[in-house]
Design a protein around this motif. Sequence first.
Motif, short mmCIF file in Angstrom:
data_model
loop_
_atom_site.label_atom_id
_atom_site.label_comp_id
_atom_site.label_asym_id
_atom_site.label_seq_id
_atom_site.Cartn_x
_atom_site.Cartn_y
_atom_site.Cartn_z
N CYS A 107 2.21 0.13 -6.34
CA CYS A 107 1.57 -0.68 -5.44
C CYS A 107 0.69 -1.55 -6.30
CB CYS A 107 0.87 0.04 -4.46
SG CYS A 107 1.78 0.83 -3.02
N ARG A 108 0.06 -1.22 -7.45
CA ARG A 108 -0.76 -2.23 -8.22
C ARG A 108 0.03 -3.20 -8.69
NH1 ARG A 108 -3.93 2.53 -9.20
NH2 ARG A 108 -2.95 2.67 -11.34
N SER A 142 0.87 -1.31 0.01
CA SER A 142 0.24 -0.09 -0.03
C SER A 142 0.74 1.26 -0.04
CB SER A 142 -1.03 0.03 1.27
OG SER A 142 -0.08 0.26 2.51
N VAL A 143 0.26 2.32 -0.45
CA VAL A 143 1.07 3.63 -0.37
C VAL A 143 1.50 3.90 1.12
CG1 VAL A 143 0.78 6.16 -0.60
CG2 VAL A 143 -0.49 4.56 -2.20
N HIS A 166 0.32 4.87 -5.94
CA HIS A 166 -0.64 3.94 -6.08
C HIS A 166 -0.45 3.01 -7.27
CE1 HIS A 166 -3.61 5.76 -3.40
NE2 HIS A 166 -3.14 7.16 -3.65
#
Length: 389
Positions: free
Chosen positions: A290-291, A267-268, A287
Amino acid sequence: NSSPDVGISMGCKTIPYIFVDRQPDLCRIGRELRNEAAIAVDVEADSLFHYHPKVCLIQIATPSKNILIDPLAIESLSELIPVFSDPGICKVFHGADYDIRSLGRDFGMEVNGLFDTQVAAAFLGLKETGLAGVVKERLGVTLDKKYQKKDWSRRPLPQPMLEYAVKDVLYLLPLADTLRAQLKAGNRLFCVEEECRRLSRVRAVEGNPHPLFLKFKGAGKLDARSLTVLEAILKFRDEKARDMDRPPFKVFGNAQIQKMVREKPRSVNELLTRGCLSPGQTRVFGHALCRKINQAMHLPESVLLTYPRKTGKRLGSKASDRVKALRKWREVQAREMGLDPALICSNAQIRVLAVLNPETSDDLKTVPGIRDWQRALFARDICDVLHSV
């Protein structure tokens, strides 16, 4: 524009140079250079500032002229191609590898008649082979290298950067003369000439390796999941670097990537709290990055990446003994000649010699990777060492 009246102050005298940024003037300069016996050459590029590096300035010095050529302002450098390809004109570079690759990539130039003063310095046993160190050691001149890592694609180039560019070629011709004489006296000139012929054939390799982790230090020690995460991060960085037109290390550095691979932030917030990226980097990339990491973490085991291992055969006991004997001989020879042991014979060459075990000087001619100069200087020694095992 192309004015011989521009100059740089060198103590009590002024060194003139010509700045060429128009096609007709380059054509005239090209014709004049064809009559030279030797020219000094250097190249400035912008690899520290853009995704696709390019040559931004070419510096040339002759015994009577100092020339700065702006390839960003000139449509074609074809007038210089015959100059660089002519083996009858000696081209003096210092550390030519990158420059030759860049000239070939950007302008289709081949460099023949190369004399690389860095290679020459290595064969004379100089501990410091950078240009500033060699010029100081052999000519007693101090060079300021503070503009080496500046953005050479900016226009107009400030006067101090132009002066720096002139000084980078100003001393190469007298330096080459000095080094060549010392090499000849020590019977090492033919070694440098062969290495320069080989060096002149290097070419740029387009594109990045696939997968990208092949060029990432330490990737071979990672487990399959971590390696897959690494590749996802490297691809993300490369895409962003291309979009932003900046080198990948200016998106985020390798140390940051290593930390992300260890921590595997999902996660951020984890990117920030675990110190993987700065707040600014997290805000811009967090973002989306993290994806990519999450996607890599959810892949099934069956599709995870593995590091390709070389399947070379292990050396037998006799070959291992030959390796040890050759390394011992190399150390002694290097001390006697005052050279880096790797210059005498590289580890890769030693391994090949140990495996093939040539018995005579003629057999050495069939050993791949062995230079002619190595055979000329060391054939008897190498064969004697191999026989002794």
